[in-house]
Enzyme design. Structure first.
Site, PDB file in Angstrom:
ATOM      1  N   ARG A  62      36.253 104.653  76.612  1.00  0.00           N
ATOM      2  CA  ARG A  62      35.539 105.566  75.585  1.00  0.00           C
ATOM      3  C   ARG A  62      34.019 105.563  75.639  1.00  0.00           C
ATOM      4  O   ARG A  62      33.326 106.675  75.786  1.00  0.00           O
ATOM      5  CB  ARG A  62      35.924 105.243  74.129  1.00  0.00           C
ATOM      6  CG  ARG A  62      35.454 106.215  72.931  1.00  0.00           C
ATOM      7  CD  ARG A  62      35.804 105.722  71.721  1.00  0.00           C
ATOM      8  NE  ARG A  62      37.309 105.820  71.604  1.00  0.00           N
ATOM      9  CZ  ARG A  62      37.807 107.067  71.038  1.00  0.00           C
ATOM     10  NH1 ARG A  62      37.268 108.058  70.828  1.00  0.00           N
ATOM     11  NH2 ARG A  62      39.398 107.321  71.113  1.00  0.00           N
ATOM     12  N   ARG A 143      44.759  96.864  69.647  1.00  0.00           N
ATOM     13  CA  ARG A 143      44.229  97.543  71.024  1.00  0.00           C
ATOM     14  C   ARG A 143      43.080  96.566  71.355  1.00  0.00           C
ATOM     15  O   ARG A 143      42.384  95.969  70.758  1.00  0.00           O
ATOM     16  CB  ARG A 143      43.673  98.723  70.841  1.00  0.00           C
ATOM     17  CG  ARG A 143      42.579  98.961  69.942  1.00  0.00           C
ATOM     18  CD  ARG A 143      42.069 100.364  69.961  1.00  0.00           C
ATOM     19  NE  ARG A 143      40.941 100.716  68.627  1.00  0.00           N
ATOM     20  CZ  ARG A 143      39.680 100.680  68.901  1.00  0.00           C
ATOM     21  NH1 ARG A 143      39.491 100.182  70.158  1.00  0.00           N
ATOM     22  NH2 ARG A 143      38.762 100.790  68.004  1.00  0.00           N
TER      23      ARG A 143
END
Length: 377
Positions: A62, A143
């Site tokens: 990201r 995560r």
């Protein structure tokens, strides 16, 4: 999550902006998804198609993808101010203006304000004229993203397959749980995400430090490769998934402030479309503002809502159905029915071309019949 997935419906836009080479260099390039039942039996290999419907997908960290988009905006001359907090949104119908007041008291005025302030949007209260809050989805994810060599992924026979032959993508599905993990940049980095049931109520934050002992409890009795991969992470994030019923509108009363992206329509990770739909939002809005001109901003925003509302909802529902079919699968289930969906209506779509094609008809409809709140089929 740590991985940002951009489907070909967004990829064709980014390539049109000249960003393909920069994005491709920071993304993973696995041959396909190796999907297993919770016991470790391979139940489906879904081949990766690049390009698909004439465009590429991009899947990378990201922060790196954000960095490329940030640099591109600066190259275009966009003025970006970091660390500013909005205290108030406002619009002045008489003057045809809108704006924000910052915490320090500074007032910024514009023809239109685009509020892309996420699932816990502050702008949403102004647009709706009431306080609307997300609600727990009943699920959460743990995560992580980490360096493969530093964590000894290549030294463990249960995890070595993640780094010995370039990038790979593995998944496991079980009752109310699914786990996905991939290697990126030629096996240099590892990411994983595990989605599970969670009955935590709505918190002030969606992201908390995760506890590895809680993560490993989820995969007790599963394929031992799952625990091996999960335990390699030096730390992880406990991310509570929130959802929203479709908002009645994304546009303010005077039609000069608009909610966009997660502020308007948050997505579950299983859709792999949250970022892509936000890009579709943005490029569609840009086209309509260009066509309408400054004097017709409200009509442009109303047309934008009409174009986007049903399509976004269909994309959201697809993500929910993918999660449900994986979480309800029996160990003996196999084959194409377990695939991540790749429908042409979603991936072959060109949001920019579509906006140019339909704007005049929608504008004429609004001018003829007036604006009405959007509805879903």
């Amino acid at each position: 999550g740590d991985i940002l997935s951009l489907g070909p419906n967004a990829g064709r836009i980014l390539a049109r902006w000249g960003l393909h080479d920069r994005l491709w260099a920071v993304c993973g390039h696995h041959p396909g998804l190796n999907l297993h039942n919770h016991l470790g039996e391979l139940v489906r290999f879904q081949k990766s198609e690049q390009p698909m419907f004439g465009a590429y997908s991009y899947n990378g960290h990201r922060a790196e993808i954000h960095g490329i988009l940030f640099e591109h905006a600066l190259e275009l001359g966009v003025n970006i101010r970091m660390g500013e907090e909005v205290a108030e949104y406002w619009e002045d119908d008489a003057r045809g203006a809108s704006g924000v007041t910052l915490m320090g008291g500074e007032e910024l005025e514009a023809d239109v304000v685009v509020a892309a302030d996420g699932v816990r949007s502050f702008a949403r209260k102004f647009v709706l004229n009431y306080q609307d809050r997300p609600k727990p989805s009943g699920y959460a994810v743990y995560r992580a993203w980490f360096d493969a060599a530093e964590q000894g992924v290549d030294k463990d026979p249960l995890t070595r397959h993640m780094v010995t032959d370039g990038d790979v993508f593995y998944g496991w599905i079980g009752q109310d749980v699914h786990m996905l993990t991939s290697s990126n940049l030629g096996g240099k980095t590892i990411s994983w995400v595990i989605t599970h049931k969670d009955d935590t109520g709505l918190l002030d934050t969606s992201s908390l430090p995760g506890k590895m002992e809680d993560v490993l409890k989820i995969v007790q009795g599963w394929d031992p490769r799952c625990a091996a991969i999960l335990s390699k992470a030096p730390e992880c994030v406990d991310w509570k998934l929130t959802v929203h019923d479709p908002l009645p509108t994304w546009i303010s009363k005077s039609g000069r402030i608009i909610l966009i992206g997660d502020a308007a329509h948050p997505f579950l990770p299983t859709s792999a479309q949250g970022a892509s739909q936000a890009i579709e939002d943005g490029v569609t809005l840009a086209v309509l503002l260009q066509l309408a001109g400054k004097q017709n901003v409200p009509v442009a925003l109303q047309a934008w809502e009409k174009i986007r509302y049903q399509r976004v909802r269909d994309s959201q529902v697809m993500g929910e159905s993918t999660r449900d079919k994986w979480h309800q699968a029996k160990p003996e289930d196999k084959g194409e029915k377990l695939d991540m969906p790749r429908p042409a209506w979603l991936f072959a779509f060109d949001a920019e071309a579509h906006a140019y094609e339909v704007y005049d008809d929608i504008r004429e409809e609004i001018e003829r019949e007036g604006y009405s709140l959007p509805t879903l089929a």
